[in-house]
Design a protein around this motif. Structure first.
Motif, mmCIF file in Angstrom:
data_model
loop_
_atom_site.group_PDB
_atom_site.id
_atom_site.type_symbol
_atom_site.label_atom_id
_atom_site.label_comp_id
_atom_site.label_asym_id
_atom_site.label_seq_id
_atom_site.Cartn_x
_atom_site.Cartn_y
_atom_site.Cartn_z
ATOM 1 N N SER A 31 5.786 10.382 -0.264
ATOM 2 C CA SER A 31 7.049 10.379 -1.016
ATOM 3 C C SER A 31 8.234 9.935 -0.182
ATOM 4 C CB SER A 31 7.333 11.795 -1.552
ATOM 5 O OG SER A 31 6.316 12.217 -2.414
ATOM 6 N N HIS A 32 7.963 9.605 1.079
ATOM 7 C CA HIS A 32 9.053 9.269 1.988
ATOM 8 C C HIS A 32 8.873 7.880 2.577
ATOM 9 C CE1 HIS A 32 10.404 13.501 2.251
ATOM 10 N NE2 HIS A 32 9.113 13.791 2.163
ATOM 11 N N ALA A 33 9.958 7.118 2.604
ATOM 12 C CA ALA A 33 9.970 5.959 3.497
ATOM 13 C C ALA A 33 9.959 6.502 4.928
ATOM 14 C CB ALA A 33 11.219 5.111 3.262
ATOM 15 N N MET A 34 9.340 5.772 5.827
ATOM 16 C CA MET A 34 9.227 6.221 7.220
ATOM 17 C C MET A 34 9.852 5.194 8.153
ATOM 18 S SD MET A 34 7.727 9.129 7.048
ATOM 19 C CE MET A 34 7.371 9.362 8.786
ATOM 20 N N GLY A 35 10.556 5.687 9.160
ATOM 21 C CA GLY A 35 11.242 4.779 10.061
ATOM 22 C C GLY A 35 11.026 5.110 11.516
ATOM 23 N N TRP A 36 11.409 4.171 12.349
ATOM 24 C CA TRP A 36 11.462 4.356 13.798
ATOM 25 C C TRP A 36 12.870 4.002 14.272
ATOM 26 C CZ3 TRP A 36 7.603 6.439 16.740
ATOM 27 C CH2 TRP A 36 6.320 6.481 16.199
ATOM 28 N N PHE A 37 13.409 4.859 15.104
ATOM 29 C CA PHE A 37 14.674 4.616 15.786
ATOM 30 C C PHE A 37 14.416 4.750 17.288
ATOM 31 C CE2 PHE A 37 18.255 4.721 12.670
ATOM 32 C CZ PHE A 37 17.512 4.873 11.525
ATOM 33 N N ARG A 38 15.350 4.280 18.086
ATOM 34 C CA ARG A 38 15.226 4.449 19.530
ATOM 35 C C ARG A 38 16.582 4.737 20.136
ATOM 36 N NH1 ARG A 38 13.554 -1.758 21.273
ATOM 37 N NH2 ARG A 38 15.593 -2.746 20.876
ATOM 38 N N GLN A 39 16.537 5.417 21.280
ATOM 39 C CA GLN A 39 17.767 5.792 21.965
ATOM 40 C C GLN A 39 17.591 5.607 23.465
ATOM 41 O OE1 GLN A 39 19.207 9.728 21.006
ATOM 42 N NE2 GLN A 39 21.277 9.204 21.631
ATOM 43 N N ALA A 40 18.373 4.698 24.023
ATOM 44 C CA ALA A 40 18.385 4.484 25.460
ATOM 45 C C ALA A 40 19.369 5.457 26.105
ATOM 46 C CB ALA A 40 18.771 3.048 25.760
ATOM 47 N N PRO A 41 19.207 5.741 27.395
ATOM 48 C CA PRO A 41 20.104 6.692 28.076
ATOM 49 C C PRO A 41 21.562 6.292 27.933
ATOM 50 C CG PRO A 41 18.234 6.194 29.459
ATOM 51 C CD PRO A 41 18.140 5.265 28.294
ATOM 52 N N GLY A 42 22.384 7.230 27.505
ATOM 53 C CA GLY A 42 23.809 6.990 27.390
ATOM 54 C C GLY A 42 24.231 6.143 26.209
ATOM 55 N N LYS A 43 23.274 5.852 25.325
ATOM 56 C CA LYS A 43 23.592 4.995 24.180
ATOM 57 C C LYS A 43 23.283 5.712 22.867
ATOM 58 C CE LYS A 43 23.040 0.614 26.583
ATOM 59 N NZ LYS A 43 22.485 -0.764 26.528
ATOM 60 N N GLU A 44 23.784 5.148 21.774
ATOM 61 C CA GLU A 44 23.549 5.725 20.461
ATOM 62 C C GLU A 44 22.118 5.451 19.998
ATOM 63 O OE1 GLU A 44 28.057 5.288 18.567
ATOM 64 O OE2 GLU A 44 26.453 3.954 17.908
ATOM 65 N N ARG A 45 21.658 6.318 19.098
ATOM 66 C CA ARG A 45 20.351 6.096 18.488
ATOM 67 C C ARG A 45 20.448 4.900 17.536
ATOM 68 N NH1 ARG A 45 16.993 11.314 16.648
ATOM 69 N NH2 ARG A 45 17.761 11.831 18.733
ATOM 70 N N LYS A 46 19.489 3.985 17.666
ATOM 71 C CA LYS A 46 19.551 2.756 16.897
ATOM 72 C C LYS A 46 18.289 2.536 16.067
ATOM 73 C CE LYS A 46 22.733 0.163 19.857
ATOM 74 N NZ LYS A 46 22.948 -1.099 20.609
ATOM 75 N N VAL A 50 11.618 0.202 9.394
ATOM 76 C CA VAL A 50 11.360 1.149 8.305
ATOM 77 C C VAL A 50 10.305 0.545 7.383
ATOM 78 C CG1 VAL A 50 13.246 0.261 6.883
ATOM 79 C CG2 VAL A 50 12.389 2.576 6.492
ATOM 80 N N ILE A 51 9.506 1.432 6.792
ATOM 81 C CA ILE A 51 8.483 1.016 5.836
ATOM 82 C C ILE A 51 8.601 1.897 4.602
ATOM 83 C CG2 ILE A 51 6.737 2.525 6.892
ATOM 84 C CD1 ILE A 51 4.661 0.308 6.269
ATOM 85 N N SER A 52 8.480 1.293 3.427
ATOM 86 C CA SER A 52 8.597 2.044 2.180
ATOM 87 C C SER A 52 7.380 2.928 1.953
ATOM 88 C CB SER A 52 8.759 1.079 1.015
ATOM 89 O OG SER A 52 7.604 0.270 0.887
ATOM 90 N N TRP A 53 7.438 3.762 0.934
ATOM 91 C CA TRP A 53 6.397 4.757 0.682
ATOM 92 C C TRP A 53 5.006 4.126 0.523
ATOM 93 C CZ3 TRP A 53 3.477 5.173 -3.889
ATOM 94 C CH2 TRP A 53 3.815 4.242 -4.868
ATOM 95 N N TYR A 95 11.908 7.538 18.270
ATOM 96 C CA TYR A 95 11.828 8.654 17.335
ATOM 97 C C TYR A 95 11.258 8.189 16.000
ATOM 98 C CZ TYR A 95 15.012 11.061 20.529
ATOM 99 O OH TYR A 95 15.575 11.651 21.634
ATOM 100 N N CYS A 96 10.332 8.956 15.506
ATOM 101 C CA CYS A 96 9.816 8.768 14.154
ATOM 102 C C CYS A 96 10.672 9.591 13.194
ATOM 103 C CB CYS A 96 8.370 9.255 14.126
ATOM 104 S SG CYS A 96 7.595 9.294 12.501
ATOM 105 N N THR A 97 10.889 9.069 11.997
ATOM 106 C CA THR A 97 11.751 9.766 11.061
ATOM 107 C C THR A 97 11.311 9.524 9.616
ATOM 108 O OG1 THR A 97 14.053 10.048 10.353
ATOM 109 C CG2 THR A 97 13.396 7.835 11.051
ATOM 110 N N ALA A 98 11.537 10.520 8.780
ATOM 111 C CA ALA A 98 11.206 10.433 7.366
ATOM 112 C C ALA A 98 12.488 10.423 6.540
ATOM 113 C CB ALA A 98 10.325 11.606 6.953
ATOM 114 N N ALA A 99 12.584 9.451 5.660
ATOM 115 C CA ALA A 99 13.755 9.356 4.781
ATOM 116 C C ALA A 99 13.614 10.314 3.602
ATOM 117 C CB ALA A 99 13.896 7.928 4.276
ATOM 118 N N VAL A 103 12.318 4.539 -0.457
ATOM 119 C CA VAL A 103 12.763 3.294 0.164
ATOM 120 C C VAL A 103 14.025 3.610 0.955
ATOM 121 C CG1 VAL A 103 13.595 0.946 -0.231
ATOM 122 C CG2 VAL A 103 11.811 1.901 -1.708
ATOM 123 N N ALA A 104 14.141 3.078 2.142
ATOM 124 C CA ALA A 104 15.304 3.376 2.972
ATOM 125 C C ALA A 104 15.665 2.153 3.807
ATOM 126 C CB ALA A 104 15.034 4.584 3.861
ATOM 127 N N GLY A 105 16.844 2.248 4.421
ATOM 128 C CA GLY A 105 17.351 1.155 5.226
ATOM 129 C C GLY A 105 17.613 1.594 6.646
#
Length: 124
Positions: A31-46, A50-53, A95-99, A103-105
């Motif tokens: 039921s969730h779109a699933m995404g990946w984000f990444r965060q380098a030291p001292g930087k924002e999570r980017k 993403v993949i739809s359900w 980081y793995c994440t669930a929307a 469908v998510a962006g």
């Protein structure tokens, strides 16, 4: 509730490959779109990908397009990130994440659940 556990990170030389996995608990994985984000030291999570359900829609950050591939197996409650042609600038905690929707962006606030992260280090 969805609990997420990433694996597959590590140290790799530039040009190499890694495959990240994210195992999800709960009966609502599909039921969730699933995404990946990444965060380098001292930087924002980017945003990375993403993949739809159903797996029918995929969207990538420009920085990884053509090198990374996101996929999912709803029968196994798992999402993957195949990373090829790795560069030192790909070094980050991934980081793995669930929307909250099917469908998510690329926006952080579309995602409700996060894993603990897995370190990817690419040496030059």
């Amino acid at each position: 509730q969805v609990q997420l556990v990433e694996s597959g990170g590590g140290l790799v030389q530039a040009g190499g490959s890694l495959r990240l996995s994210c195992a999800a608990s709960g009966r609502t994985f599909s039921s969730h779109a699933m995404g990946w984000f990444r965060q380098a030291p001292g930087k924002e999570r980017k945003f990375v990908a993403v993949i739809s359900w159903s797996g029918g829609r995929k969207y990538y950050a420009d920085s990884v397009k053509g090198r990374f591939t996101i996929s999912r197996d709803n029968a196994k409650n798992t999402v993957y990130l195949q990373m090829n042609g790795l560069k030192p600038e790909d070094t980050a905690v991934y980081y793995c994440t669930a929307a909250r929707t099917i469908v998510a962006g690329p926006l952080l606030d579309e995602y409700d659940y996060w894993g603990q992260g897995t370190q990817v280090t690419v040496s030059s």
